[in-house]
Design a protein around this motif. Structure first.
Motif, PDB file in Angstrom:
ATOM      1  N   SER A 143     -45.357  19.800  73.035  1.00  0.00           N
ATOM      2  CA  SER A 143     -44.757  20.059  74.347  1.00  0.00           C
ATOM      3  C   SER A 143     -45.366  19.194  75.447  1.00  0.00           C
ATOM      4  O   SER A 143     -44.642  18.555  76.213  1.00  0.00           O
ATOM      5  N   VAL A 144     -46.692  19.194  75.520  1.00  0.00           N
ATOM      6  CA  VAL A 144     -47.359  18.494  76.623  1.00  0.00           C
ATOM      7  C   VAL A 144     -47.392  16.984  76.393  1.00  0.00           C
ATOM      8  O   VAL A 144     -46.989  16.202  77.264  1.00  0.00           O
ATOM      9  N   LYS A 145     -47.846  16.572  75.229  1.00  0.00           N
ATOM     10  CA  LYS A 145     -48.012  15.137  74.967  1.00  0.00           C
ATOM     11  C   LYS A 145     -46.696  14.433  74.666  1.00  0.00           C
ATOM     12  O   LYS A 145     -46.407  13.373  75.229  1.00  0.00           O
ATOM     13  N   LEU A 146     -45.909  15.013  73.765  1.00  0.00           N
ATOM     14  CA  LEU A 146     -44.672  14.352  73.349  1.00  0.00           C
ATOM     15  C   LEU A 146     -43.463  14.786  74.168  1.00  0.00           C
ATOM     16  O   LEU A 146     -42.485  14.045  74.271  1.00  0.00           O
ATOM     17  N   GLY A 147     -43.501  16.003  74.714  1.00  0.00           N
ATOM     18  CA  GLY A 147     -42.395  16.486  75.527  1.00  0.00           C
ATOM     19  C   GLY A 147     -41.122  16.782  74.765  1.00  0.00           C
ATOM     20  O   GLY A 147     -40.023  16.726  75.335  1.00  0.00           O
ATOM     21  N   TRP A 148     -41.245  17.085  73.467  1.00  0.00           N
ATOM     22  CA  TRP A 148     -40.059  17.325  72.650  1.00  0.00           C
ATOM     23  C   TRP A 148     -39.458  18.707  72.893  1.00  0.00           C
ATOM     24  O   TRP A 148     -38.249  18.875  72.936  1.00  0.00           O
ATOM     25  N   PHE A 149     -40.306  19.708  73.014  1.00  0.00           N
ATOM     26  CA  PHE A 149     -39.843  21.076  73.207  1.00  0.00           C
ATOM     27  C   PHE A 149     -40.593  21.707  74.367  1.00  0.00           C
ATOM     28  O   PHE A 149     -41.696  21.283  74.722  1.00  0.00           O
ATOM     29  N   SER A 150     -39.990  22.764  74.921  1.00  0.00           N
ATOM     30  CA  SER A 150     -40.632  23.482  76.013  1.00  0.00           C
ATOM     31  C   SER A 150     -41.725  24.390  75.465  1.00  0.00           C
ATOM     32  O   SER A 150     -41.607  24.948  74.374  1.00  0.00           O
ATOM     33  N   SER A 151     -42.779  24.529  76.231  1.00  0.00           N
ATOM     34  CA  SER A 151     -43.874  25.414  75.818  1.00  0.00           C
ATOM     35  C   SER A 151     -43.544  26.878  76.066  1.00  0.00           C
ATOM     36  O   SER A 151     -44.231  27.763  75.555  1.00  0.00           O
ATOM     37  N   LEU A 152     -42.508  27.152  76.860  1.00  0.00           N
ATOM     38  CA  LEU A 152     -42.073  28.521  77.137  1.00  0.00           C
ATOM     39  C   LEU A 152     -40.753  28.771  76.415  1.00  0.00           C
ATOM     40  O   LEU A 152     -39.752  28.097  76.678  1.00  0.00           O
ATOM     41  N   ALA A 153     -40.760  29.723  75.497  1.00  0.00           N
ATOM     42  CA  ALA A 153     -39.562  30.014  74.696  1.00  0.00           C
ATOM     43  C   ALA A 153     -38.735  31.091  75.398  1.00  0.00           C
ATOM     44  O   ALA A 153     -38.700  32.250  74.992  1.00  0.00           O
ATOM     45  N   MET A 154     -38.054  30.711  76.453  1.00  0.00           N
ATOM     46  CA  MET A 154     -37.245  31.660  77.216  1.00  0.00           C
ATOM     47  C   MET A 154     -35.801  31.617  76.741  1.00  0.00           C
ATOM     48  O   MET A 154     -35.209  30.538  76.635  1.00  0.00           O
ATOM     49  N   VAL A 155     -35.243  32.785  76.445  1.00  0.00           N
ATOM     50  CA  VAL A 155     -33.846  32.883  76.020  1.00  0.00           C
ATOM     51  C   VAL A 155     -33.157  33.960  76.850  1.00  0.00           C
ATOM     52  O   VAL A 155     -33.789  34.887  77.352  1.00  0.00           O
ATOM     53  N   ASN A 156     -31.832  33.819  76.996  1.00  0.00           N
ATOM     54  CA  ASN A 156     -31.041  34.831  77.684  1.00  0.00           C
ATOM     55  C   ASN A 156     -29.637  34.833  77.103  1.00  0.00           C
ATOM     56  O   ASN A 156     -29.265  33.961  76.294  1.00  0.00           O
ATOM     57  N   ASP A 157     -28.845  35.802  77.502  1.00  0.00           N
ATOM     58  CA  ASP A 157     -27.507  35.984  76.929  1.00  0.00           C
ATOM     59  C   ASP A 157     -26.548  34.856  77.267  1.00  0.00           C
ATOM     60  O   ASP A 157     -25.544  34.653  76.570  1.00  0.00           O
ATOM     61  N   SER A 158     -26.811  34.129  78.337  1.00  0.00           N
ATOM     62  CA  SER A 158     -25.896  33.064  78.744  1.00  0.00           C
ATOM     63  C   SER A 158     -26.077  31.785  77.933  1.00  0.00           C
ATOM     64  O   SER A 158     -25.258  30.867  78.037  1.00  0.00           O
ATOM     65  N   MET A 159     -27.119  31.695  77.127  1.00  0.00           N
ATOM     66  CA  MET A 159     -27.406  30.492  76.354  1.00  0.00           C
ATOM     67  C   MET A 159     -26.576  30.464  75.076  1.00  0.00           C
ATOM     68  O   MET A 159     -26.284  31.508  74.482  1.00  0.00           O
ATOM     69  N   SER A 160     -26.206  29.285  74.641  1.00  0.00           N
ATOM     70  CA  SER A 160     -25.495  29.123  73.373  1.00  0.00           C
ATOM     71  C   SER A 160     -26.482  29.220  72.212  1.00  0.00           C
ATOM     72  O   SER A 160     -27.702  29.213  72.405  1.00  0.00           O
ATOM     73  N   ILE A 161     -25.945  29.286  70.989  1.00  0.00           N
ATOM     74  CA  ILE A 161     -26.807  29.364  69.814  1.00  0.00           C
ATOM     75  C   ILE A 161     -27.697  28.132  69.706  1.00  0.00           C
ATOM     76  O   ILE A 161     -28.890  28.226  69.394  1.00  0.00           O
ATOM     77  N   GLY A 162     -27.124  26.969  69.992  1.00  0.00           N
ATOM     78  CA  GLY A 162     -27.914  25.740  69.939  1.00  0.00           C
ATOM     79  C   GLY A 162     -29.054  25.742  70.940  1.00  0.00           C
ATOM     80  O   GLY A 162     -30.167  25.312  70.627  1.00  0.00           O
ATOM     81  N   GLN A 163     -28.783  26.225  72.143  1.00  0.00           N
ATOM     82  CA  GLN A 163     -29.838  26.295  73.161  1.00  0.00           C
ATOM     83  C   GLN A 163     -30.927  27.291  72.764  1.00  0.00           C
ATOM     84  O   GLN A 163     -32.111  27.046  72.991  1.00  0.00           O
ATOM     85  N   LYS A 164     -30.514  28.407  72.178  1.00  0.00           N
ATOM     86  CA  LYS A 164     -31.503  29.398  71.726  1.00  0.00           C
ATOM     87  C   LYS A 164     -32.366  28.838  70.596  1.00  0.00           C
ATOM     88  O   LYS A 164     -33.586  29.049  70.568  1.00  0.00           O
ATOM     89  N   LEU A 165     -31.735  28.151  69.652  1.00  0.00           N
ATOM     90  CA  LEU A 165     -32.498  27.554  68.553  1.00  0.00           C
ATOM     91  C   LEU A 165     -33.490  26.525  69.067  1.00  0.00           C
ATOM     92  O   LEU A 165     -34.623  26.439  68.586  1.00  0.00           O
ATOM     93  N   TYR A 166     -33.074  25.745  70.059  1.00  0.00           N
ATOM     94  CA  TYR A 166     -33.983  24.765  70.663  1.00  0.00           C
ATOM     95  C   TYR A 166     -35.143  25.471  71.361  1.00  0.00           C
ATOM     96  O   TYR A 166     -36.292  25.030  71.281  1.00  0.00           O
TER      97      TYR A 166
END
Length: 318
Positions: free
Chosen positions: A159-182
């Motif tokens: 997350s910090v060095k490469l910036g590939w994924f967020s360090s906070l795994a926040m999900v909500n009902d408005s997100m698509s399946i792809g966004q949740k998986l990410y």
């Protein structure tokens, strides 16, 4: 009565008895904590009169046994009570957060279970050779490191060095399946690493235990390849212990996600429980404890029943 129906009924009855015992233990442990919920709500500066009024309002002045059976009766009816901190219905809050936890656990299970079985079969196929040693070394290393440490290392590098994924795994009902998986990619990866080793090694051990059987030698004498012997003869008979360890690890994925959810600030049951403990929200702690116990006991009971159905010897213990 059919033997399978009888055994399944016995396991169901035992599961309910264990759940009742777990609920009593959870309630008793919360009662043994110093102070009480009224003191936690009003703080140290509360007057004795205010404490007495709140204790009466919350029913804390009644005997513990009476409060336990009232609480248990509410659970049976689906009423988990209300949170002390925000006055929201606990059942509604748990429903949303349990869905998030099950989603995270499902993602990890979909990856880890087939991968563990494949690696176990691969380790047996190349027993005592470099693939077997490499798989065992990697899995033993991952299972020996605490999940919170793995999580922080991944957060730092990915997350910090490469910036590939967020360090906070926040999900909500408005997100698509792809966004949740990410969003859950990192915590799901941590959970996969944690449970992969035990499932892989159990698969390997169960199959190796059967490779010395007479029918395996007969299959080899017929000219079948090692992979055919493993896939057609050894693996189907090793299903029972493999199912047991898979179910135990699935139970861990749901119950043991507390640390991982806290590391990634994931809005699941684990984070909800930690927040409730921090705020001394006793009704929420009790409800979360019972839900975790029900999931763990339920999955273990499913593993037991599947093992009985898959193994004829367990259906006729005599």
């Amino acid at each position: 009565m059919h033997p399978i129906i009888k055994l399944v009924s016995q396991r169901l009855a035992l599961g309910l008895l264990l759940l009742f015992g777990a609920s009593a233990l959870i309630f008793g442990l919360t009662e043994a904590l110093p102070g009480d919920a009224a003191q936690a709500v009003l703080g140290q500066s509360a007057t004795p009169e205010a404490l007495a009024n709140l204790r009466e309002e919350m029913g804390l002045n009644r005997p513990a046994l009476t409060r336990y059976f009232d609480w248990l009766g509410g659970i049976v009816q689906g009423d988990l009570g209300k949170s002390l901190t925000n006055k929201l219905d606990i059942a509604d809050s748990i429903g949303k957060r349990l869905g998030n936890t099950l989603f995270l656990a499902s993602v990890a299970a979909i990856v880890s279970v087939p991968l563990a079985i494949f690696l176990g079969l691969l380790a047996v196929r190349f027993r005592n050779r470099w693939p077997d040693k490499l798989i065992s070394a990697i899995t033993l290393t991952t299972v020996s490191i605490p999940e919170f440490l793995i999580g922080y290392v991944l957060v730092y590098f990915i997350s910090v060095k490469l910036g590939w994924f967020s360090s906070l795994a926040m999900v909500n009902d408005s997100m698509s399946i792809g966004q949740k998986l990410y969003a859950v990619a990192l915590p799901a990866f941590v959970l996969t690493l944690v449970v992969l080793a035990q499932m892989m090694r159990m698969t390997r051990a169960a199959i190796l235990n059967l490779m010395q059987s007479a029918y395996i030698e007969t299959a080899e004498l017929k000219g079948l390849s090692t992979f055919q012997v493993i896939a057609r003869h050894a693996f189907p008979n090793a299903i029972s212990p493999i199912v047991n360890v898979v179910m135990l690890n699935l139970a861990y994925l749901v119950v043991g996600v507390v640390v991982v959810e806290v590391v990634f600030v994931y809005p699941g049951m684990g984070q909800y429980l930690v927040d409730a403990v921090t705020k001394r929200d006793v009704p929420v702690v009790l409800a979360c404890g019972v839900v975790f116990a029900a999931v763990y006991i339920g999955l273990n009971m499913v593993a037991d029943i599947v093992s009985i159905v898959a193994n004829p010897r367990l259906r006729h213990p005599k």
